[in-house]
Design a protein around this motif. Structure first.
Motif, PDB file in Angstrom:
ATOM      1  N   UNK A  70       0.835  -1.207   0.000  1.00  0.00           N
ATOM      2  CA  UNK A  70       0.000   0.000   0.000  1.00  0.00           C
ATOM      3  C   UNK A  70       0.874   1.263   0.000  1.00  0.00           C
ATOM      4  N   UNK A  71       1.653   1.399  -1.082  1.00  0.00           N
ATOM      5  CA  UNK A  71       2.472   2.620  -1.197  1.00  0.00           C
ATOM      6  C   UNK A  71       1.595   3.762  -1.740  1.00  0.00           C
ATOM      7  N   UNK A  72       2.210   4.907  -2.002  1.00  0.00           N
ATOM      8  CA  UNK A  72       1.437   6.090  -2.407  1.00  0.00           C
ATOM      9  C   UNK A  72       0.629   5.812  -3.680  1.00  0.00           C
ATOM     10  N   UNK A  73       1.275   5.154  -4.623  1.00  0.00           N
ATOM     11  CA  UNK A  73       0.624   4.904  -5.894  1.00  0.00           C
ATOM     12  C   UNK A  73      -0.594   3.970  -5.726  1.00  0.00           C
ATOM     13  N   UNK A  74      -0.412   2.902  -4.943  1.00  0.00           N
ATOM     14  CA  UNK A  74      -1.533   1.967  -4.728  1.00  0.00           C
ATOM     15  C   UNK A  74      -2.665   2.672  -3.985  1.00  0.00           C
TER      16      UNK A  74
ATOM     17  N   UNK B 289       2.230   1.410   6.098  1.00  0.00           N
ATOM     18  CA  UNK B 289       3.226   1.518   5.031  1.00  0.00           C
ATOM     19  C   UNK B 289       4.017   2.828   5.186  1.00  0.00           C
ATOM     20  N   UNK B 290       3.288   3.895   5.373  1.00  0.00           N
ATOM     21  CA  UNK B 290       3.918   5.213   5.549  1.00  0.00           C
ATOM     22  C   UNK B 290       4.816   5.218   6.796  1.00  0.00           C
ATOM     23  N   UNK B 291       4.336   4.618   7.851  1.00  0.00           N
ATOM     24  CA  UNK B 291       5.117   4.601   9.102  1.00  0.00           C
ATOM     25  C   UNK B 291       6.428   3.841   8.908  1.00  0.00           C
ATOM     26  N   UNK B 292       6.329   2.658   8.299  1.00  0.00           N
ATOM     27  CA  UNK B 292       7.527   1.807   8.188  1.00  0.00           C
ATOM     28  C   UNK B 292       8.500   2.310   7.111  1.00  0.00           C
TER      29      UNK B 292
END
Ligand code: GDP
Length: 396
Positions: A327-331, A364-367
């Protein structure tokens, strides 16, 4: 001639009373309004304390009113939107109520969350200065922990950049901020707009920000370097209702047009962020990992088929084991578009699916970013929104 409103539901009473005391002693404030969610214990205790002080030998220098919010929305959950809109209505008529002894209509309304522990007179002064300079709206903004504000970043700012890239909206620093000041003409406009009056839940902040931009009101964002110390939430689950209602507010506006004109929008430059904020973690990571596996239903599995296959696969895997690197930015932005087309606020399967998708995004953002430090994380948030805004602006 300003009214200061503190909306409240269930808050630490000494903090609320301290904030009332500060507001009543500000030279520009003519009246303070406490807008209560309902007549609960907190309402009764606050009313009692205000009445006692008002009848004492050392009363407040200006009237203080405690009012239970009206039911103004129809279909949406009664919440902070009803509280704030009730305050706007009170503001418009306050000078006609004999008990207030006001000689003229009030000119400005300020809102501050009742639970701010770092509230002081500077919050009011900065907003008053902004309106004296001619701004229609002043919003306060302040440094926040890198794991805070994940509804603002992932939902509201992404939505604004996606849907109205060539407007001032993606540039608003804290579009869900509850600390702000409107001039009377803005209040008149807001109350005449049924989209605003109906927005009785957490979506109200989105509507205020959006409608002000759509009407081209000038905006000053005033920086409060001390930040907003306030009661913290437990886990991410506490934010589910807010997440869903804020997303649905953006979704309800998706077909609206906003003029890409040069609205005046000034942003006070920020200052160095104190260590107390850069070192703070806003939510419980371990508890949140478990959320990905909770409350799955067959219907949610079916709804997953609406999403691109990598997102489907990722969420399916997450239902068994805490996976979130997909779940990165693009997803997230691709998933966001599916939700914009399909999400139903009063459908529990949609709410739970949006919530889990967002939990995966926050993890995802945190890690990937928060682990590398406060400034890297803030930059990643900004990059996500600004890259999207640029891409959509060029495509528009
Ligand atoms: P956060 O700061 O965005 O996490 O939200 P809070 O839970 O701190 O709420 C912001 C402010 O709105 C606080 O002063 C709450 O007491 C108040 N509040 C929350 N829900 C309601 C509501 O339904 N009605 C009213 N009048 N105030 C509310």
């Amino acid at each position: 001639m300003a009214l200061v409103c503190f909306p409240f539901k269930k808050e630490h009473i000494p903090t609320v009373l301290r904030n009332v005391e500060i507001a009543t002693n500000h030279p520009n404030v003519s009246i303070v309004l406490l807008a209560a969610a309902c007549s609960n214990d907190c309402f009764h205790e606050i009313s009692k304390a205000i009445a006692a002080k008002s009848a004492s030998s050392d009363p407040y220098p200006v009237p203080v009113r405690v009012e239970v919010q009206e039911r103004l929305g129809v279909n949406l959950r009664p919440g902070k939107g009803d509280g704030m809109n009730s305050a706007l209505r009170y503001f418009m008529k306050a000078h006609t109520l004999p008990e207030n002894k006001l000689t003229a209509p009030l000119q400005r309304i300020h809102f501050y969350d009742a639970d701010i522990e770092s509230f002081d007179k500077a919050w009011i002064t900065k907003a008053e200065e902004g309106t004296s300079l001619g701004y229609d709206v002043v919003r306060h903004y302040f440094p926040r922990s890198s794991t805070d504000a994940q509804v603002t970043w992932q939902v509201t700012k992404v939505g604004f950049a996606l849907l109205w890239p060539r407007t001032t909206l993606p540039w608003v620093q804290q579009p869900l901020g509850g600390e702000l000041c409107f001039t009377r003409r803005v209040v008149e406009k807001l109350l005449s707009d049924q989209r605003v009056v109906r927005q009785s839940n957490w979506g109200i902040d989105t509507l205020y920000t959006f409608v002000c931009a759509q009407n081209g009101y000038s905006l000053l964002e005033a920086y409060m370097p001390q930040g907003k110390m306030h009661a913290l939430y437990g886990g991410l689950r506490d934010l589910k209702t807010m997440l869903c209602e804020c997303f649905a507010a953006v979704q309800s506006l998706k077909d609206e047009h906003v003029q890409s004109s040069a609205t005046v929008h000034r942003i006070d430059p920020p200052a160095a962020v104190p260590e107390s904020i850069t070192s703070k973690i806003g939510y419980d990571v371990e508890k949140s990992l478990k959320l990905l596996r909770e409350n799955w239903s067959d219907r949610q599995m079916e709804l997953l088929t609406l999403f691109p296959s990598d997102i489907q696969d990722g969420l399916l895997a997450a239902s068994e084991w805490p996976e979130y690197m997909f779940m990165d930015e693009d997803a997230w932005i691709r998933a966001y578009k599916v939700y914009l087309d399909n999400f139903v606020l009063d459908d529990e399967d949609w709410r739970e699916l949006l919530f889990k998708t967002w939990v995966a995004r926050v993890l995802n953002y945190t890690m990937r970013h928060v682990l590398r430090g406060y400034h890297v994380a803030q930059q990643a948030n900004t990059d996500m929104v600004m890259k999207l805004h640029m891409k959509r602006s060029l495509a528009a």
